[in-house]
Design an enzyme around this catalytic site. Structure first.
Site, short mmCIF file in Angstrom:
data_model
loop_
_atom_site.label_atom_id
_atom_site.label_comp_id
_atom_site.label_asym_id
_atom_site.label_seq_id
_atom_site.Cartn_x
_atom_site.Cartn_y
_atom_site.Cartn_z
CD GLU A 122 6.51 -85.71 56.18
OE1 GLU A 122 6.36 -84.50 55.97
OE2 GLU A 122 5.58 -86.46 56.47
CG HIS A 232 3.64 -83.80 47.64
ND1 HIS A 232 4.25 -84.98 47.32
CD2 HIS A 232 3.62 -83.74 48.99
CE1 HIS A 232 4.59 -85.61 48.43
NE2 HIS A 232 4.22 -84.87 49.46
NE ARG A 280 6.52 -81.58 50.41
CZ ARG A 280 5.57 -81.57 51.33
NH1 ARG A 280 4.63 -80.66 51.28
NH2 ARG A 280 5.57 -82.45 52.30
CG HIS A 339 0.95 -80.62 48.53
ND1 HIS A 339 -0.01 -81.56 48.82
CD2 HIS A 339 1.72 -80.50 49.65
CE1 HIS A 339 0.16 -81.99 50.07
NE2 HIS A 339 1.19 -81.35 50.59
NE ARG A 374 3.19 -76.69 53.50
CZ ARG A 374 3.12 -78.01 53.61
NH1 ARG A 374 3.58 -78.63 54.70
NH2 ARG A 374 2.59 -78.75 52.65
C1 SIN Z 1 3.15 -85.57 52.82
O1 SIN Z 1 2.67 -86.41 53.56
O2 SIN Z 1 4.07 -85.80 52.04
C2 SIN Z 1 2.57 -84.18 52.83
C3 SIN Z 1 2.91 -83.53 54.09
C4 SIN Z 1 2.90 -82.04 53.90
O3 SIN Z 1 2.33 -81.52 52.93
O4 SIN Z 1 3.53 -81.36 54.70
#
Ligand code: SIN
Length: 523
Positions: A122, A232, A280, A339, A374
């Site tokens: 991610e 997000h 993010r 988020h 985060r």
């Molecule tokens: C996501 O699945 O993109 C969210 C995961 C997160 O908030 O760490």
């Protein structure tokens, strides 16, 4: 309007945990194992938690091709210079054991062809270290595993005040269908999750109303880093949609999906070396900038070239189908939405606040793990590690504290109507803010605040949102720079002199004030 409370019922516990998500249930289990009576109170039902909706997974150091140092480095890089490195190392190092304990409880994670646990990537991660369950239903599996065996939980109960005496915490004032009640206890552990309901659109469930922050502030604890609300980048956009919006996990980009604008141009090319897998805050800011440049309400996620999408992401596939979209055929309209709160109640890495007997764990807490932004999937990790530690600390440190007579305070929760809070915050405190807008928002909230409504669960939530919004706005006004999730259009640069957290508490009149010096002044 001050309301005196009539107590309709009483109960006793050694620890009261507020909140039934990953941190709360882990804490309740940890404390129960050490003996004593642990009561969990939860506003909703067993699955009305943010944990239930978590998709991507749990970030945890992989056994091969990864290291604690690498996970720490990625967390620090994402955190915009505001993480506490010792806290990061402490939490990250505890990850593998925390996941092993969860698997011992019966949690089942997805496996790869070789039978080992599958790992994805991610944003901000230098390697594939995110473990997941049910494809994109990791939170639901965590919730199921933790909730499976009988812990005493009082559902449909709203925490109204943490009660304190000369030796610290003495109990919790609670409102449920019987009326107000007092649970006498020497320890209260806040695990109430986030504050997404400050905004019109959020990935958070309706109960994410900043309750723990308000409870901690009212008890005299400090909060920090509230200005760092994480938006997000890829929340499914539907015209006029408000409330809890469907998330399209970052793992979809981890498997190769691309972010495009309406002209087919990449959103992140040239913005960050990690492109669509940048941290993010970087991706959300790039999307917000492009939306403003084109005067459009959303951008697009292109996952059409991914094979096996429906099997890997069944939850997202179903959500898209509900919106009439097929990820194999359609570009998915997405926009940033609130988020995660990177800040919260100030604690150490064992969940201790400065009030004896008051603990906090999970999203509500600010341990120094997240800094200004985060790292993806570090939240379930934190919930597991801090839940275990805070539950243990509460059980060990508060055992045998003699009970004290508990004085029930009058309640005077000043609140704005929730729709008004959401309107003001969405207009003035979104991904990109500026000083004038933040000041206007503060005035608007002050003007709309009233103490005249009767006290019920909704009013307690609205009061929590109101006090948190005021604290957040104050913190965002003071931070005259852009850092992590906090982007000021009137201060676009990061100011090295402001690489510090600002802590707030309430004054005697219930207004947020700073307890730390000016960010721009001498240290
Ligand atoms: C996501 O699945 O993109 C969210 C995961 C997160 O908030 O760490």
């Amino acid at each position: 309007m001050t309301t005196s409370v009539t107590v309709a019922w009483e109960d006793h516990a050694d620890l009261v945990v507020v909140g039934g998500g990953v941190a709360g249930l882990t804490a309740a289990r940890a404390a129960s194992r050490r003996g004593g009576r642990v009561l969990t109170v939860s506003k909703g039902g067993p699955t009305d938690t943010a944990t239930q909706y978590a998709q991507g997974g749990i970030a945890v150091v992989a056994p091969v091709g990864d290291s604690v140092d690498a996970h720490v480095a990625d967390t620090l890089a994402a955190g915009g210079g505001l993480c506490d490195e010792d806290a990061v190392r402490s939490v990250v190092s505890a990850g593998p054991d925390a996941v092993a304990a969860l698997r011992d409880l019966g949690a089942v994670f997805d496996t790869a062809g070789d039978g080992d646990i599958a790992r994805t990537r991610e944003g901000g991660h230098s390697t594939r270290r995110i473990i997941h369950a049910g494809g994109d239903a990791t939170g639901a599996e965590v919730q199921r595993a933790l909730g499976a065996a009988g812990l005493p939980v009082l559902f449909g109960a709203t925490a109204a005040r943490v009660l304190t005496g000369s030796r610290g915490v003495t109990g919790l004032l609670v409102l449920d269908s019987r009326g107000f009640g007092v649970v006498h206890a020497p320890a209260v552990l806040l695990a109430t999750g986030g504050l997404g309901q400050l905004y019109a659109c959020s990935t958070n469930p309706p109960g994410a109303t900043a309750d723990g922050i308000a409870l901690a502030l009212a008890a005299g604890a400090g909060v920090a880093d509230l200005e760092f609300v994480q938006f997000h980048p890829t929340v499914l956009f539907t015209e006029g949609g408000t409330g809890r919006r469907p998330l399209v996990s970052e793992a979809v980009r981890g498997e190769g999906a691309r972010l495009l604008d309406s002209r087919g141009r990449s959103i992140t090319e040239g913005v960050h070396p990690l492109g669509d897998l940048a941290p993010r805050d970087v991706v959300s800011r790039a999307i917000a900038d492009r939306m403003r440049e084109l005067d459009e309400s959303h951008v697009y996620l292109d996952a059409r070239h991914l094979t096996g999408f429906a099997a890997r992401f069944p939850t997202i596939t179903a959500m898209c189908a509900e919106a009439g979209l097929d990820p194999g055929r359609d570009l998915l309209p997405v926009a940033p939405a609130a988020h995660y709160s990177c800040g919260g109640v100030v604690t150490d890495v064992h969940g201790r606040t400065r009030i004896p007997g008051l603990y906090a764990a999970g999203e509500v807490a600010r341990t120094g793990l997240h800094g200004a932004n985060r790292l993806a999937s570090n939240s379930l990790l934190e919930g597991l590690v801090l839940g275990e530690r805070a539950g243990t600390a509460a059980a060990l440190e508060r055992a045998g504290i003699p009970s004290e007579a508990t004085e029930i305070p009058d309640l005077d929760p000043v609140s704005c109507d929730r729709a008004r809070v959401q309107q003001v915050m969405t207009r003035h405190a979104l991904v990109v803010r500026n000083g004038d807008g933040l000041a206007t928002a503060t005035t608007d909230l002050d003007d709309a605040t009233s103490g005249d409504r009767p006290i019920d669960a909704v009013r307690l939530e609205d009061a929590a949102l109101t006090v948190t919004a005021r604290a957040l706005l104050l913190a965002a006004q003071r931070r005259t720079e852009s850092r992590g999730c906090h982007t000021r259009s009137d201060h676009r640069d990061t100011d090295p002199a402001q690489a510090r957290s600002a802590e707030l508490r309430l004054d005697a009149a219930g207004a947020p004030i700073f307890t730390t010096p000016e960010l721009t002044g001498a240290n």
